[in-house]
Design an enzyme around this catalytic site. Structure first.
Site, short mmCIF file in Angstrom:
data_model
loop_
_atom_site.label_atom_id
_atom_site.label_comp_id
_atom_site.label_asym_id
_atom_site.label_seq_id
_atom_site.Cartn_x
_atom_site.Cartn_y
_atom_site.Cartn_z
N TYR A 98 0.83 -1.21 0.00
CA TYR A 98 0.00 0.00 0.00
C TYR A 98 0.86 1.26 0.00
CZ TYR A 98 -3.35 3.53 1.26
OH TYR A 98 -4.12 4.66 1.24
N TRP A 120 1.20 5.68 -1.71
CA TRP A 120 0.87 6.66 -2.73
C TRP A 120 1.87 6.75 -3.86
CZ3 TRP A 120 -2.39 11.39 -3.04
CH2 TRP A 120 -3.64 11.18 -2.44
N1 LIG Z 1 -0.97 18.59 2.45
C1 LIG Z 1 -1.40 17.32 2.39
N2 LIG Z 1 -2.65 17.06 1.93
C2 LIG Z 1 -3.10 15.78 1.89
C3 LIG Z 1 -2.30 14.69 2.28
C4 LIG Z 1 -0.98 14.99 2.77
O1 LIG Z 1 -0.21 14.09 3.15
N3 LIG Z 1 -0.58 16.30 2.81
N4 LIG Z 1 -2.78 13.41 2.21
C5 LIG Z 1 -3.96 13.14 1.38
C6 LIG Z 1 -4.64 11.90 1.78
S1 LIG Z 1 -3.87 10.41 1.45
C7 LIG Z 1 -5.85 11.85 2.38
S2 LIG Z 1 -6.61 10.36 2.72
C8 LIG Z 1 -6.55 13.09 2.73
C9 LIG Z 1 -7.17 13.01 4.12
O2 LIG Z 1 -7.99 14.10 4.30
P1 LIG Z 1 -8.72 14.29 5.70
O3 LIG Z 1 -9.08 12.97 6.26
O4 LIG Z 1 -9.81 15.26 5.48
O5 LIG Z 1 -7.54 14.97 6.53
P2 LIG Z 1 -7.05 14.85 8.05
O6 LIG Z 1 -5.94 15.83 8.14
O7 LIG Z 1 -6.79 13.44 8.45
O8 LIG Z 1 -8.29 15.31 8.91
C10 LIG Z 1 -8.85 16.58 8.72
C11 LIG Z 1 -9.31 17.17 10.03
O9 LIG Z 1 -10.28 16.35 10.69
C12 LIG Z 1 -10.35 16.82 12.01
N5 LIG Z 1 -10.79 15.76 12.91
C13 LIG Z 1 -10.06 14.75 13.42
N6 LIG Z 1 -10.83 13.99 14.25
C14 LIG Z 1 -12.05 14.56 14.25
C15 LIG Z 1 -13.28 14.25 14.92
O10 LIG Z 1 -13.41 13.30 15.67
N7 LIG Z 1 -14.34 15.09 14.66
C16 LIG Z 1 -14.25 16.14 13.84
N8 LIG Z 1 -15.35 16.87 13.63
N9 LIG Z 1 -13.10 16.46 13.22
C17 LIG Z 1 -12.03 15.67 13.41
C18 LIG Z 1 -8.95 17.25 12.39
O11 LIG Z 1 -9.02 18.52 13.06
C19 LIG Z 1 -8.22 17.31 11.07
O12 LIG Z 1 -7.51 18.53 10.90
O13 LIG Z 1 -5.67 14.18 2.69
C20 LIG Z 1 -4.97 14.27 1.45
N10 LIG Z 1 -4.34 15.57 1.40
N1 LIG Z 2 -1.62 8.68 12.36
C1 LIG Z 2 -2.06 8.70 11.10
N2 LIG Z 2 -1.55 7.84 10.21
C2 LIG Z 2 -1.97 7.85 8.93
C3 LIG Z 2 -2.97 8.76 8.51
C4 LIG Z 2 -3.52 9.65 9.48
O1 LIG Z 2 -4.42 10.45 9.20
N3 LIG Z 2 -3.02 9.60 10.75
N4 LIG Z 2 -3.38 8.77 7.21
C5 LIG Z 2 -3.25 7.53 6.47
C6 LIG Z 2 -3.48 7.74 5.05
S1 LIG Z 2 -4.99 8.43 4.65
C7 LIG Z 2 -2.62 7.35 4.08
S2 LIG Z 2 -3.11 7.43 2.44
C8 LIG Z 2 -1.30 6.78 4.40
C9 LIG Z 2 -0.19 7.24 3.43
O2 LIG Z 2 0.91 6.40 3.55
P1 LIG Z 2 1.92 6.16 2.33
O3 LIG Z 2 1.20 6.29 1.02
O4 LIG Z 2 2.62 4.88 2.58
O5 LIG Z 2 2.92 7.38 2.50
P2 LIG Z 2 3.94 8.02 1.46
O6 LIG Z 2 4.96 8.76 2.25
O7 LIG Z 2 3.23 8.78 0.41
O8 LIG Z 2 4.63 6.72 0.84
C10 LIG Z 2 4.89 6.57 -0.50
C11 LIG Z 2 6.30 6.03 -0.68
O9 LIG Z 2 6.52 5.80 -2.06
C12 LIG Z 2 7.82 6.26 -2.42
N5 LIG Z 2 7.82 6.56 -3.86
C13 LIG Z 2 7.43 7.69 -4.49
N6 LIG Z 2 7.57 7.56 -5.82
C14 LIG Z 2 8.05 6.31 -6.03
C15 LIG Z 2 8.38 5.60 -7.22
O10 LIG Z 2 8.25 6.06 -8.33
N7 LIG Z 2 8.85 4.32 -7.04
C16 LIG Z 2 8.99 3.76 -5.82
N8 LIG Z 2 9.44 2.52 -5.76
N9 LIG Z 2 8.69 4.43 -4.69
C17 LIG Z 2 8.23 5.68 -4.80
C18 LIG Z 2 8.04 7.46 -1.55
O11 LIG Z 2 9.40 7.75 -1.43
C19 LIG Z 2 7.37 7.03 -0.24
O12 LIG Z 2 8.29 6.42 0.61
O13 LIG Z 2 -0.94 7.14 5.74
C20 LIG Z 2 -1.94 6.77 6.69
N10 LIG Z 2 -1.43 6.98 8.04
MO LIG Z 3 -5.04 8.72 2.32
#
Ligand SMILES: Nc1nc2c(c(=O)[nH]1)N[C@H]1C(S)=C(S)[C@@H](COP(=O)(O)OP(=O)(O)OC[C@H]3O[C@@H](n4cnc5c(=O)[nH]c(N)nc54)[C@H](O)[C@@H]3O)O[C@H]1N2
Ligand SMILES: Nc1nc2c(c(=O)[nH]1)N[C@H]1C(S)=C(S)[C@@H](COP(=O)(O)OP(=O)(O)OC[C@H]3O[C@@H](n4cnc5c(=O)[nH]c(N)nc54)[C@H](O)[C@@H]3O)O[C@H]1N2
Ligand SMILES: [Mo]
Length: 758
Positions: free
Chosen positions: A102, A104
């Site tokens: 898993y 991104w």
């Molecule tokens: N800059 C940036 N943007 C991203 C990403 C990133 O790594 N960096 N990751 C992307 C990915 S993979 C995903 S899945 C999305 C996730 O997008 P979201 O799930 O929307 O993002 P989060 O930052 O996990 O949560 C957003 C807000 O939810 C609020 N929250 C937490 N718990 C609760 C609760 O119990 N109740 C309420 N009402 N609010 C709560 C927190 O204050 C938090 O700031 O973001 C994407 N966008």
């Molecule tokens: N506590 C907490 N944990 C969370 C979350 C949260 O809200 N709170 N959010 C969760 C969510 S929504 C998500 S989506 C996950 C995200 O978790 P991940 O998707 O595992 O996080 P990334 O750092 O984007 O990892 C992608 C990896 O791919 C590598 N990569 C990039 N390009 C390439 C390529 O071309 N080839 C190869 N081989 N590698 C490459 C990057 O260097 C990086 O290490 O985290 C989850 N974890």
């Molecule tokens: Mo995510």
């Protein structure tokens, strides 16, 4: 013009090794500022294939994360990997190989790390995979039951934010709609326009409520600092109050839903003796009952939209908040009209609710996986710790496979998984772990064979996102560092060593594949009524904008127009507010209708001084990507990730801004730098994800010295239905760190011996 692209934006090449945001992107992401430098950072890039010393000497994995490496030739690396895959297949079968991998990865269409890995593993007899995502697993499993749509299909028809901006008078947003998270869209994004839609809505004097522990989750509007984890109680009470006021839309409920009488009976307390009234909910969600009642009146009186972000369901019993919000929207009865009703994920990425055509562009064929076994994605540590153990998932009783070999490519479990100390222990169990990445992530540092991939800045590719109307030919910006190769090339070498080269490459090199994908895309475009330039022309001009791409949508529109003729694929053909299938599973963790279940950890049961941890997405990077770049580094305090605390909460604990603090609970501890945030509930602490995990033993205690919140989070499924992760459910304590500050180790590569010896 030459371009490149990423999950956080598309860029023009400036001709001197740098990039600049597109001139027509209204709000380019700050993440891009750290990108090129992060790719150039020799101290964090993997320069050559390596194997772990202890593994070469036959150790059982106990030293993973604490061992040196020896450099390999590519030909040796290919043979070694091929031999390991073949050995494990022969000795244990393909269902001992985990290829879920898993993550991104990066945004290009061809160099998609997971597709390349799975194409190889599928040719080699298959692998155990994973289902759902860390982003929204609860929704992915729940939605097919209650709305008869996959989460992806629902997202494709999500009511356009433009319509919300134009027509909605009352936006009840749970978790906010944040430009921080809207910086990102999986597979690439050319325009960042979520903020524009919000500003138009607010300029119309619509009432916008940000129901969230953080005031910064929505730029503008009124902040209602809800107690985290208790939104479901608020939503049940809003529904109850609407119903008790006689304002439930009974026509809508009868025509479009099933199960309202059963759910209503629960709300009234006939099953458990507790009426889910505003007075009941106020003590749970920490919003005054008068305000809840006023909200319930506004939802009905005004043109209202109930929007839930993705983060809310990344929590214990995450299904309930989603289902309750959907149920409330049904009782209000404004689904199917422009800009009102129910939405999931506005702002969580740039593309949710975007009013553009969705076009399914071609991708790399992965072949067929002969192995049908899989795990729910976030059960990885359970799988490694308990092979053979039974668990429940979406109505099935399943057993964990016995994994001997892990191949991870394009993801970072030591970023994304919860309770990293537990994962660290589980990770020692497989016989062999192969990691392919461009950077020395915590996961790469815990592998036996590490293969250096190029980053997207070092290769040609295509950005073709089904939800974005701009297509780009991605030109290389930098030379590949050291001996890094692109993923395709690495798998080709392994395939050759396994006698599978022709089958893997299909007789093409990377350039041939990119050209083929483009030719296939031209077919797709023709069928969609427009034409794409030929490949040579596209590679030269670099960009194509789909004509007439605007398309506003209203969720459930076809069903609303004709509920009998276009029924939903649920058990009744309608939105289910009580679901017989789910009820028949008899799960205490996910009963047959939306309900309140107190989370395993929350402020409701907290001891004095405990804080609720919010570990949301980082503003400065994508997860762990670019953490070693200047944008992320500049945001740290003393080299540690910054944690936000309300100044009053800090003062009570004798903490000052800029202090290094220790955050801990029974699962683990980490250091962080302290930043004040008056727009955060005083009983919460916010530490974003993504600081590279750097565990050390300090005075006998395991401490992540960098600030990764996942040493503190809980590794448990949100229910026996979805088994999604519960990253947002955790309590912690905090204190000032007064001892010497331990230096980081993630700012330099592990110990590598330059001798070539296998
Ligand atoms: N800059 C940036 N943007 C991203 C990403 C990133 O790594 N960096 N990751 C992307 C990915 S993979 C995903 S899945 C999305 C996730 O997008 P979201 O799930 O929307 O993002 P989060 O930052 O996990 O949560 C957003 C807000 O939810 C609020 N929250 C937490 N718990 C609760 C609760 O119990 N109740 C309420 N009402 N609010 C709560 C927190 O204050 C938090 O700031 O973001 C994407 N966008
Ligand atoms: N506590 C907490 N944990 C969370 C979350 C949260 O809200 N709170 N959010 C969760 C969510 S929504 C998500 S989506 C996950 C995200 O978790 P991940 O998707 O595992 O996080 P990334 O750092 O984007 O990892 C992608 C990896 O791919 C590598 N990569 C990039 N390009 C390439 C390529 O071309 N080839 C190869 N081989 N590698 C490459 C990057 O260097 C990086 O290490 O985290 C989850 N974890
Ligand atoms: Mo995510």
């Amino acid at each position: 013009m030459a371009f490149t692209a990423s999950h956080w934006g598309a860029y023009e090449l400036d001709g001197s090794g740098g990039i600049r945001p597109l001139p027509d992107d209204p709000a380019p992401s700050r993440i891009g500022r750290g990108w090129v430098s992060a790719a150039r950072d020799a101290s964090s890039r993997i320069m050559a294939p390596v194997a772990r010393k202890g593994w070469l000497a036959g150790d059982a994995g106990g030293k993973r994360g604490d061992d040196g490496y020896v450099e390999l030739d590519w030909s040796e690396a290919f043979k070694l990997v091929a031999r390991e895959i073949e050995r494990v297949r022969k000795e244990h079968g393909n269902d001992a190989i985990f290829g879920g991998s898993y993550g991104w990865a990066s945004a290009g269409r061809f160099h998609h790390a997971q597709s390349q890995l799975r194409r190889l593993l599928n040719l080699a007899g298959g692998h155990v995979g994973s289902r759902e995502t860390y982003s929204h697993a609860a929704a992915e499993v729940l939605f097919p039951h209650v709305i008869g749509l996959t989460n992806r299909a629902f997202q494709d028809q999500m009511t356009s934010l433009d319509l919300v901006a134009e027509h909605c008078d009352y936006l009840l947003s749970l978790g906010g709609i944040s430009e921080r998270t809207a910086q990102i869209a999986s597979s690439g994004v050319a325009r960042h326009d979520v903020g524009g839609a919000l500003r138009r809505l607010i300029a119309r004097d619509a009432e916008v409520l940000n129901v969230s522990p953080r005031g910064t989750d929505l730029n503008g509007g009124t902040w209602l600092p809800v107690r985290p984890g208790a939104d479901a109680a608020l939503l049940l009470a809003l529904t109850y109050e609407v119903a008790m006021a006689g304002a439930a839309n009974e026509d809508f409920l009868a025509r479009y839903t099933s199960g309202w009488p059963e759910w209503r009976s629960y709300l009234e307390g006939r099953s458990d003796g507790i009426a889910k009234s505003a007075d009941w909910a106020a003590g749970l969600c920490d919003i005054p009952s008068d305000q809840i009642r006023e909200m319930s009146r506004n939802l009905v009186r005004k043109r209202s939209m109930i929007a839930v972000n993705w983060g809310l369901q990344r929590a214990d019993h995450g299904e309930q908040v989603l289902w309750a919000a959907l149920g409330l929207a049904c009782v209000v009865g404004q689904i199917g009209r422009p800009g009102t009703g129910f939405a999931f994920g506005y702002g969580s990425t740039a593309h949710v609710g975007r009013a553009t055509r969705v076009i399914d562009w071609p991708s790399v064929p992965q072949g067929r996986n002969p192995i049908s076994d899989f795990i729910p994605v976030s059960r990885i540590a359970d799988m490694l710790l308990c092979p053979g153990a039974a668990y429940r998932y979406n109505g099935e009783v399943r057993r964990y496979p016995d994994i001997r070999l892990i191949y991870w490519c394009g993801g970072n479990p030591f970023h994304h998984h919860q309770d990293l100390n537990r994962l660290n222990a589980a990770w020692k169990r497989p016989e062999t772990i192969i990691v392919q990445d461009h950077s020395w992530t915590a996961t790469a540092r815990r592998a036996d064979i590490v293969l250096p991939a190029t980053s997207p800045l070092e290769r040609a590719d295509l950005m073709m996102n089904r939800r974005d109307p701009s297509l780009f030919y991605m030109s290389p910006v930098l030379d590949a560092p050291g001996r890094a190769r692109d993923d395709f090339d690495i798998f080709r070498g392994i395939a050759a060593a396994m006698g599978l080269e022709e089958a893997f490459t299909g007789g093409r090199d990377a350039g041939g594949w990119i050209r083929t994908l483009w030719e296939n895309a031209r077919e797709v475009a023709r069928a969609a009524g427009f034409s794409l330039p030929d490949f040579a022309r596209f590679a030269e001009v670099g960009r194509f904008d789909v004509p007439d791409a605007k398309e506003v949508r209203i969720a459930f529109e076809a069903f609303m127009e004709n509920p009998e003729g276009a029924p939903l694929a649920t058990e009744t053909g309608k939105i289910t507010l009580h679901n017989e299938t789910l009820a028949s599973l008899e799960l205490a963790s996910c009963p047959g209708h939306p309900c309140w279940i107190e989370p395993i950890e929350s402020l409701l049961s907290a001891k004095p001084n405990e804080l609720h941890l919010i570990s949301g997405q980082p503003d400065t990077r994508l997860h762990g990507q670019n953490d070693r770049g200047p944008e992320a580094l500049a945001d740290k305090i003393n080299g540690r990730e910054a944690a936000c605390l309300n100044p009053h909460a800090a003062a009570r604990r004798g903490l000052a801004e800029g202090d290094v603090i220790r955050i801990w609970n029974s699962r683990g501890a980490c250091l962080a730098g302290l930043r004040f945030d008056p727009l955060l509930r005083p009983d919460c602490i916010a530490l974003p994800t993504g600081a590279w995990f750097d565990p050390q033993i300090i005075d006998g205690e395991a401490l992540d010295v960098h600030g990764n919140p996942n040493v503190l989070t809980i590794d448990q499924g949100c229910s026996e239905l979805s088994q999604g992760n519960i990253a947002h459910t955790a309590l912690v304590r905090v204190e000032k760190w007064t001892r010497a500050l331990p230096p980081l180790t993630v700012d330099r590569p592990p110990d590598i011996q330059r001798k070539v010896e296998v």
